[in-house]
Every structure is written in C-alpha cells, then in structure tokens.
Design a protein around this motif. Sequence first.
Motif, PDB file in Angstrom:
ATOM      1  N   VAL B  18      14.064   3.991 -20.351  1.00  0.00           N
ATOM      2  CA  VAL B  18      12.889   5.087 -19.905  1.00  0.00           C
ATOM      3  C   VAL B  18      12.407   4.594 -18.494  1.00  0.00           C
ATOM      4  O   VAL B  18      12.081   3.408 -18.530  1.00  0.00           O
ATOM      5  CB  VAL B  18      11.950   5.107 -21.031  1.00  0.00           C
ATOM      6  N   ARG B  19      11.937   5.548 -17.830  1.00  0.00           N
ATOM      7  CA  ARG B  19      11.322   5.067 -16.597  1.00  0.00           C
ATOM      8  C   ARG B  19      10.111   5.908 -16.212  1.00  0.00           C
ATOM      9  O   ARG B  19       9.951   7.155 -16.848  1.00  0.00           O
ATOM     10  CB  ARG B  19      12.486   5.555 -15.538  1.00  0.00           C
ATOM     11  N   GLU B  20       9.234   5.368 -15.784  1.00  0.00           N
ATOM     12  CA  GLU B  20       7.930   5.932 -15.710  1.00  0.00           C
ATOM     13  C   GLU B  20       7.602   6.259 -13.878  1.00  0.00           C
ATOM     14  O   GLU B  20       7.865   5.304 -13.037  1.00  0.00           O
ATOM     15  CB  GLU B  20       6.822   4.873 -16.115  1.00  0.00           C
ATOM     16  N   VAL B  21       7.304   7.521 -13.898  1.00  0.00           N
ATOM     17  CA  VAL B  21       6.992   7.878 -12.239  1.00  0.00           C
ATOM     18  C   VAL B  21       5.422   7.569 -12.152  1.00  0.00           C
ATOM     19  O   VAL B  21       4.773   8.613 -12.246  1.00  0.00           O
ATOM     20  CB  VAL B  21       7.735   9.169 -12.073  1.00  0.00           C
ATOM     21  N   GLU B  22       5.075   6.625 -11.559  1.00  0.00           N
ATOM     22  CA  GLU B  22       3.734   6.284 -11.415  1.00  0.00           C
ATOM     23  C   GLU B  22       3.544   6.653  -9.653  1.00  0.00           C
ATOM     24  O   GLU B  22       4.410   6.459  -8.889  1.00  0.00           O
ATOM     25  CB  GLU B  22       3.442   4.736 -11.381  1.00  0.00           C
ATOM     26  N   ALA B  23       2.313   6.939  -9.400  1.00  0.00           N
ATOM     27  CA  ALA B  23       1.816   7.370  -8.032  1.00  0.00           C
ATOM     28  C   ALA B  23       2.009   6.105  -7.251  1.00  0.00           C
ATOM     29  O   ALA B  23       2.557   6.554  -6.024  1.00  0.00           O
ATOM     30  CB  ALA B  23       0.318   7.734  -8.183  1.00  0.00           C
ATOM     31  N   GLY B  24       1.384   5.004  -7.501  1.00  0.00           N
ATOM     32  CA  GLY B  24       1.676   3.949  -6.548  1.00  0.00           C
ATOM     33  C   GLY B  24       3.330   3.445  -6.411  1.00  0.00           C
ATOM     34  O   GLY B  24       3.545   3.071  -5.042  1.00  0.00           O
ATOM     35  N   ALA B  25       4.075   3.532  -7.328  1.00  0.00           N
ATOM     36  CA  ALA B  25       5.549   3.375  -7.048  1.00  0.00           C
ATOM     37  C   ALA B  25       6.210   4.297  -6.102  1.00  0.00           C
ATOM     38  O   ALA B  25       6.830   4.076  -5.150  1.00  0.00           O
ATOM     39  CB  ALA B  25       6.373   3.260  -8.354  1.00  0.00           C
ATOM     40  N   ILE B  26       5.734   5.753  -6.138  1.00  0.00           N
ATOM     41  CA  ILE B  26       6.194   6.649  -5.420  1.00  0.00           C
ATOM     42  C   ILE B  26       5.868   6.653  -3.851  1.00  0.00           C
ATOM     43  O   ILE B  26       6.570   6.388  -3.035  1.00  0.00           O
ATOM     44  CB  ILE B  26       5.703   8.051  -5.921  1.00  0.00           C
ATOM     45  N   ARG B  27       4.592   6.074  -3.761  1.00  0.00           N
ATOM     46  CA  ARG B  27       3.868   5.756  -2.433  1.00  0.00           C
ATOM     47  C   ARG B  27       4.560   4.618  -1.781  1.00  0.00           C
ATOM     48  O   ARG B  27       5.079   4.614  -0.472  1.00  0.00           O
ATOM     49  CB  ARG B  27       2.495   5.636  -2.569  1.00  0.00           C
ATOM     50  N   ARG B  28       5.030   3.732  -2.831  1.00  0.00           N
ATOM     51  CA  ARG B  28       5.463   2.412  -2.120  1.00  0.00           C
ATOM     52  C   ARG B  28       7.048   2.807  -1.643  1.00  0.00           C
ATOM     53  O   ARG B  28       7.508   2.232  -0.493  1.00  0.00           O
ATOM     54  CB  ARG B  28       5.578   1.161  -3.076  1.00  0.00           C
ATOM     55  N   TYR B  29       7.503   3.491  -2.418  1.00  0.00           N
ATOM     56  CA  TYR B  29       9.013   3.978  -1.969  1.00  0.00           C
ATOM     57  C   TYR B  29       9.171   4.530  -0.809  1.00  0.00           C
ATOM     58  O   TYR B  29       9.830   4.559   0.060  1.00  0.00           O
ATOM     59  CB  TYR B  29       9.613   4.825  -3.294  1.00  0.00           C
ATOM     60  N   ALA B  30       8.053   5.667  -0.638  1.00  0.00           N
ATOM     61  CA  ALA B  30       8.039   6.543   0.549  1.00  0.00           C
ATOM     62  C   ALA B  30       7.793   5.739   1.817  1.00  0.00           C
ATOM     63  O   ALA B  30       8.356   5.869   2.781  1.00  0.00           O
ATOM     64  CB  ALA B  30       7.091   7.657   0.257  1.00  0.00           C
ATOM     65  N   ASP B  31       6.885   4.802   1.520  1.00  0.00           N
ATOM     66  CA  ASP B  31       6.327   3.877   2.679  1.00  0.00           C
ATOM     67  C   ASP B  31       7.597   3.238   3.268  1.00  0.00           C
ATOM     68  O   ASP B  31       7.844   2.962   4.290  1.00  0.00           O
ATOM     69  CB  ASP B  31       5.295   3.031   2.338  1.00  0.00           C
ATOM     70  N   ALA B  32       8.385   2.571   2.121  1.00  0.00           N
ATOM     71  CA  ALA B  32       9.381   1.659   2.485  1.00  0.00           C
ATOM     72  C   ALA B  32      10.638   2.491   3.125  1.00  0.00           C
ATOM     73  O   ALA B  32      11.323   2.023   4.141  1.00  0.00           O
ATOM     74  CB  ALA B  32      10.092   1.044   1.150  1.00  0.00           C
ATOM     75  N   ALA B  33      10.682   3.840   2.962  1.00  0.00           N
ATOM     76  CA  ALA B  33      11.726   4.544   3.556  1.00  0.00           C
ATOM     77  C   ALA B  33      11.094   5.183   4.910  1.00  0.00           C
ATOM     78  O   ALA B  33      11.779   5.763   5.507  1.00  0.00           O
ATOM     79  CB  ALA B  33      12.212   5.692   2.685  1.00  0.00           C
ATOM     80  N   GLY B  34       9.804   4.813   5.201  1.00  0.00           N
ATOM     81  CA  GLY B  34       9.316   5.459   6.479  1.00  0.00           C
ATOM     82  C   GLY B  34       9.031   6.933   6.357  1.00  0.00           C
ATOM     83  O   GLY B  34       9.042   7.429   7.427  1.00  0.00           O
TER      84      GLY B  34
END
Lengths: 155, 164
Positions: B18-34
Amino acid sequence: MLGHQVFWEDVEVGTKLPPLPKIVDSVTAVKWVGAIGGFNPLMYEEEFAKSQGMKGPIVHGLLKLAWLVHFVTNWIGDEGTLKKISCEYRGVDYPRRMKTMTEPQDGETWFCKGKVTDKYVNGEDHFIVLEIGVENGSGVVTTPGDAVVVLPSRG
Amino acid sequence: MIPEEAKQFIGRTDPPHVREVEAGAIRRYADAAGDDNPLYRDREQARKSKYGDIVAPPGFFGWPIKPVPELEAIMGLMSAVINAGYHRILDAGMSFEFFLPVRVGDILIASPKVADVTEKEGKSGTMIVCSFETTYLNQNGDPIAKSYQKVICSKPRNTGVEKC
C-alpha cells in the motif's frame, strides 16, 4: 502551467517540440534518490558504481524518464493527457560534480527533444504519438523513447 | 542459458503493498525532477484545474506506507541470476500506461509480477533480461496505471574480483 494550450489540429506529423534543457549534479542526483525512495548505491557511491563497471555514480534512468514526463506534460498543457510513455536506458549519463556546496561545475547540459510521428482519432479522443529522447552534452540520445498523448480538439 | 533456478519465477506475483500519496512527497518528487508545474504543489491553482486538486506527476505513485513486504518472486529471481554469475545489474528501460490521475491523499495498491525472463546476446556475452510488471489500483479499486520495467543482468567483463 502554460498560458498556451496546444490543440490536436495545430500539430502535424513531423512537428518538433521545443527542447527542454536539464542539468543534474551530484546534489540533485541524491535529492532524486531520496524523493523516489529507491536507494540504489549505483546513484551515489563511487566504489559501488565502479564495481558495476561505471566511471562513478550514474544518473538514475527513472530521473531521465521523469524529465521526459515533464517535457511532454509541459507541451500538452493542462488540457492534454499523457496516456503512455516509455524509454530505454541505452547510454549511461554522469551527473556534474560540485564546484561549491550548492553549485555544479561547468559541464554537460542535457536536452529533452521530441517530434510528432503519428496522429489519429479513436472514438472521442484525439491522439498524438511522439518520438522523444534525452540527448547528452555531445548530442547523443542516451535515452530514446516514445509517448502517446491525447490533446483537446477545436472540433 | 537462462539459469534453471530463475525460470520458476516467471509469472509469479509478489504480495501487494500500500502506498500513500502525500502532498510533501509529490512536491519533493517534482522538485527533484525539476518540474515546477503548480498542479503538483499549489492547492489553489490545482483546484481550478480539471483535476480538482493537487495531482502527482505521471510516474509517481507515492511512498510505501510500511516497508515493502518481502518480494519473494522478484528477489528470488534476482538472487538466482546473480548466483549464476550475472553480477552486473542495470535498468534497461521503463514504460508506463496511465488510466486515471493520481490525486493527493490517494491510497494506492501496487502489485508486482515477474512478467518474463529471456536471454539476449550482447557485446559482452549472454545477458539475462528480466521483465517486471506492476499494476496500481486506487482506494476505490480503479486501475490507475501499469508499469513495465526491464532489467539486464550480465557477467562482469573483468571477472578478477567476484562480488556477491
């Protein structure tokens, strides 16, 4: 996202997408590993990377795929939908090393590039097929791929 | 030759996690991908979009809520291949098919499977190609996406030092 929305009718086979530049350095490479929670030492440990036949830590393939997702979703705009994307990791890329704690050395800039290879309508949906890839600083496509998107129609 | 011990894993599935889609994790992923798209970080703007809320960049499926359970099929296959001398393991490519957007707060269920094991002749000899498929469902049981991953395993060219 973009003020400008591309429509299916605006695009022809052969239309090129505006290239998207990308830079990855040692810090952003580690930031990426943390962001996805995939802690393969090949992306950050010199000795392990060398034991795997590399010159040093490499750019994670999934990061290059995420660049391509950015590239395509940026082009299709808010009203477009990404249906499929794939790429092959054919060539290895190495992040730029650091000059200071936060600044990379001069070096390679990568470019996401792409062009339209097909367009068709299926039911209500207006599809575009793209050939895409990440090109390294020497102009070699290390990460070729393709994508299928749906664009809004003026019809 | 595909190692005999590897063949038994073809078609085997591992337990879903099970995976949880959190706002912070989304933001950090998008940041890391530029990727600075406001859909991934700005709730107000995202609410005005067709998605109605913050979404995850296609290809991000959140973080596991608990440590990923023992991936017996996938790890068993990789051990069998490594034990047969194919120590050099490299991702060869990845594909995603997207069916529905992933929204902040979604709880996804990821089910991995060993899709195939094949062999291929390369410059440095025979390589073993392992193909994995993962299906993602959301909390309503709707299919969200499917991923296809290929991993190439080869024997190191310089076999002076053996590592396990």
